[in-house]
Design an enzyme around this catalytic site. Structure first.
Site, PDB file in Angstrom:
ATOM      1  N   GLY A  28      16.269   0.615  14.706  1.00  0.00           N
ATOM      2  CA  GLY A  28      16.978  -0.637  14.471  1.00  0.00           C
ATOM      3  C   GLY A  28      16.169  -1.570  13.614  1.00  0.00           C
ATOM      4  N   ASP A 145      22.132 -15.916  22.864  1.00  0.00           N
ATOM      5  CA  ASP A 145      22.492 -14.965  21.801  1.00  0.00           C
ATOM      6  C   ASP A 145      23.080 -13.684  22.398  1.00  0.00           C
ATOM      7  OD1 ASP A 145      22.835 -14.152  19.186  1.00  0.00           O
ATOM      8  OD2 ASP A 145      20.813 -13.335  18.975  1.00  0.00           O
TER       9      ASP A 145
END
Length: 211
Positions: A28, A145
């Site tokens: 990622g 978030d």
């Protein structure tokens, strides 16, 4: 054959080297950090290593934010939160070692299902996320978030288990607005998943914003 072998060797040589871990592959990447899958040399256990971008870490505010995420992970322990394992500094940047979740993210899972999950699939994800949030909020933190890309999929024996990750925007909501890291009009988060109160007043966004 020689060219593909050379590319493979080049890719391996470009992986970051961290003492005690055998970094296998990049899994990622974002604007602030890169995540690698690695094996812990002591026992061969797979782990995920988040490495903060050297460009980001040069600024004192960014460095403090990265350290804040690490400290947050150290303090929070719940079955539905990604577990902190280790941290350190290498090649002038910070890294954080966490448990590895082989199922990817909830966003990945939805993508494999044509773009969205069914109610039956989504329900355990939502319930486990709420359990984790209840714990985070009792501990005095707000995530700020939460989104499918920050919900990791794990679980032994094929049993679905989720782990909330990425505490880069998390903070103690009792001290909202008292940090020098963010200015008065600072806004952060992911636009598609930000509630109105976080847009209007990011510094004072509390538990309801997560829920």
């Amino acid at each position: 054959g020689r060219r593909s072998s050379a590319r493979s060797q080049l890719g391996a040589s470009q992986l970051i080297k961290i003492a005690g871990y055998e970094v296998k592959e990049k899994i990622g990447a974002g604007g602030f950090a890169t995540v690698y899958k690695a094996l812990r040399k002591a026992d061969g256990e797979p782990v995920a290593i988040k490495v903060i971008s050297p460009k980001v870490i040069k600024g004192e505010k960014a460095r403090q934010a990265a350290l804040r995420e690490i400290e947050c992970l150290k303090k929070l322990h719940h079955p539905n939160l990604v577990s902190f394992l280790d941290s350190g500094e290498v090649e002038n940047t910070l890294y954080c070692v966490m448990e590895y979740c082989p199922g990817g993210t909830a966003a990945d899972w939805a993508g494999r299902c044509g773009g969205k999950l069914t109610v039956e699939q989504a329900l355990p994800v939502l319930l486990q996320s709420l359990r984790a949030l209840a714990y985070i909020h009792v501990m005095g933190y707000v995530h700020r978030d939460l989104k499918p890309a920050n919900i990791l999929i794990s679980g032994p024996g094929g049993e679905l288990e989720i782990k909330i990750s990425d505490f880069g925007l998390a903070k103690k909501y009792e001290t909202a607005g008292q940090s020098y890291i963010t200015g008065k009009h600072f806004i952060a988060g992911s636009c598609r998943f930000m509630p109105p109160e976080q847009v209007a007043d990011f510094l004072h966004a509390g538990p309801p914003a997560d829920v």
